[in-house]
Design an enzyme around this catalytic site. Structure first.
Site, PDB file in Angstrom:
ATOM      1  N   CYS A 133       0.940  -1.324  -0.022  1.00 45.12           N
ATOM      2  CA  CYS A 133      -0.142   0.104  -0.053  1.00 45.12           C
ATOM      3  C   CYS A 133       0.765   1.193  -0.089  1.00 45.12           C
ATOM      4  CB  CYS A 133      -1.039  -0.097   1.089  1.00 45.12           C
ATOM      5  SG  CYS A 133      -1.574   1.476   1.518  1.00 45.12           S
ATOM      6  N   CYS A 182       0.519   3.321   3.207  1.00 46.19           N
ATOM      7  CA  CYS A 182       1.213   2.805   4.219  1.00 46.19           C
ATOM      8  C   CYS A 182       2.891   2.972   4.341  1.00 46.19           C
ATOM      9  CB  CYS A 182       0.784   1.400   4.457  1.00 46.19           C
ATOM     10  SG  CYS A 182      -0.775   0.753   4.951  1.00 46.19           S
ATOM     11  N   ASP A 201      -0.443  16.572  -1.546  1.00 41.12           N
ATOM     12  CA  ASP A 201      -0.748  15.725  -2.721  1.00 41.12           C
ATOM     13  C   ASP A 201       0.235  15.952  -4.028  1.00 41.12           C
ATOM     14  OD1 ASP A 201      -3.635  14.285  -3.878  1.00 41.12           O
ATOM     15  OD2 ASP A 201      -1.939  14.690  -5.380  1.00 41.12           O
ATOM     16  N   HIS A 234      -8.330   8.230   2.681  1.00 42.16           N
ATOM     17  CA  HIS A 234      -7.826   9.702   2.649  1.00 42.16           C
ATOM     18  C   HIS A 234      -8.841  10.727   2.544  1.00 42.16           C
ATOM     19  CE1 HIS A 234      -7.346   7.789  -1.548  1.00 42.16           C
ATOM     20  NE2 HIS A 234      -7.453   9.001  -1.804  1.00 42.16           N
TER      21      HIS A 234
HETATM   22  P1  5GP Z   1      -7.858   9.276  -4.819  1.00 41.92           P
HETATM   23  O1  5GP Z   1      -7.930   9.478  -6.349  1.00 41.92           O
HETATM   24  O2  5GP Z   1      -7.766   8.055  -4.354  1.00 41.92           O
HETATM   25  O3  5GP Z   1      -9.143  10.046  -4.359  1.00 41.92           O
HETATM   26  O4  5GP Z   1      -6.801  10.294  -4.472  1.00 41.92           O
HETATM   27  C1  5GP Z   1      -5.322   9.623  -4.434  1.00 41.92           C
HETATM   28  C2  5GP Z   1      -4.443  10.919  -4.448  1.00 41.92           C
HETATM   29  O5  5GP Z   1      -3.013  10.541  -3.940  1.00 41.92           O
HETATM   30  C3  5GP Z   1      -4.547  11.704  -5.776  1.00 41.92           C
HETATM   31  O6  5GP Z   1      -4.804  12.860  -5.683  1.00 41.92           O
HETATM   32  C4  5GP Z   1      -2.869  11.423  -6.163  1.00 41.92           C
HETATM   33  O7  5GP Z   1      -2.512  12.612  -6.655  1.00 41.92           O
HETATM   34  C5  5GP Z   1      -2.242  11.402  -4.959  1.00 41.92           C
HETATM   35  N1  5GP Z   1      -1.050  10.660  -4.923  1.00 41.92           N
HETATM   36  C6  5GP Z   1      -0.635   9.372  -5.553  1.00 41.92           C
HETATM   37  N2  5GP Z   1       0.401   8.998  -5.425  1.00 41.92           N
HETATM   38  C7  5GP Z   1       1.163   9.588  -4.508  1.00 41.92           C
HETATM   39  C8  5GP Z   1       2.340   9.800  -3.910  1.00 41.92           C
HETATM   40  O8  5GP Z   1       3.169   8.980  -4.317  1.00 41.92           O
HETATM   41  N3  5GP Z   1       2.704  10.978  -3.208  1.00 41.92           N
HETATM   42  C9  5GP Z   1       1.537  11.923  -2.938  1.00 41.92           C
HETATM   43  N4  5GP Z   1       1.988  12.836  -2.092  1.00 41.92           N
HETATM   44  N5  5GP Z   1       0.511  11.734  -3.550  1.00 41.92           N
HETATM   45  C10 5GP Z   1       0.224  10.890  -4.239  1.00 41.92           C
HETATM   46 ZN    ZN Z   2      -2.562   1.320   3.765  1.00 42.12          ZN
END
Ligand code: 5GP
Ligand code: ZN
Length: 116
Positions: A7, A10, A33, A102
């Protein structure tokens, strides 16, 4: 703390993968982000692994409240006094791409409604 090996969040929570952390405590952390959708775009996550809000509220509703409190703290730290949004995506139709719960904290510009 329960973590899941493959993950991404994690790994951020345990420091295996670096992130720009703006505030953290024993049970949660908030970091920027990697692909921001607003001038302020911060993610608030629990250190323990829960797939989404459904799992979180079923297994640890008190922690859900603590995460929302941390999201409010982020808004104060980022000076989002004129308004901001807390978003959590659940499942495929909502576009959830990371299966570790998140909350997105978005602000620093006027936000449109409804979301896409
Ligand atoms: P979801 O699409 O699941 O609601 O949000 C996931 C978020 O995680 C996205 O806005 C994406 O830009 C962010 N994200 C993905 N990989 C990483 C990472 O490695 N580091 C950070 N800081 N954010 C990430
Ligand atoms: Zn996790």
């Amino acid at each position: 703390m329960s973590t899941v090996n493959d993950c991404l969040f994690c790994k951020i929570a345990t420091g295996v993968i670096p992130a720009d952390i703006i505030v953290e405590n024993d049970h949660a952390l908030a970091f920027r982000d990697i692909d921001p959708k607003a001038p302020t775009h911060v993610l608030v996550i629990p250190r323990s692994h829960f797939a989404d809000v459904d799992e979180l509220t079923e297994r640890d509703p008190d922690l859900a409240g603590k995460l929302l409190a941390l999201a409010s703290e982020v808004a104060k730290l980022e000076a989002l006094g004129t308004g901001y949004r807390i978003v959590t995506n659940i499942g495929e139709d909502a576009g959830q791409s990371v299966a570790h719960v998140h909350f997105h904290v978005l602000g620093g510009r006027s936000l449109t409604w409804p979301p896409g």
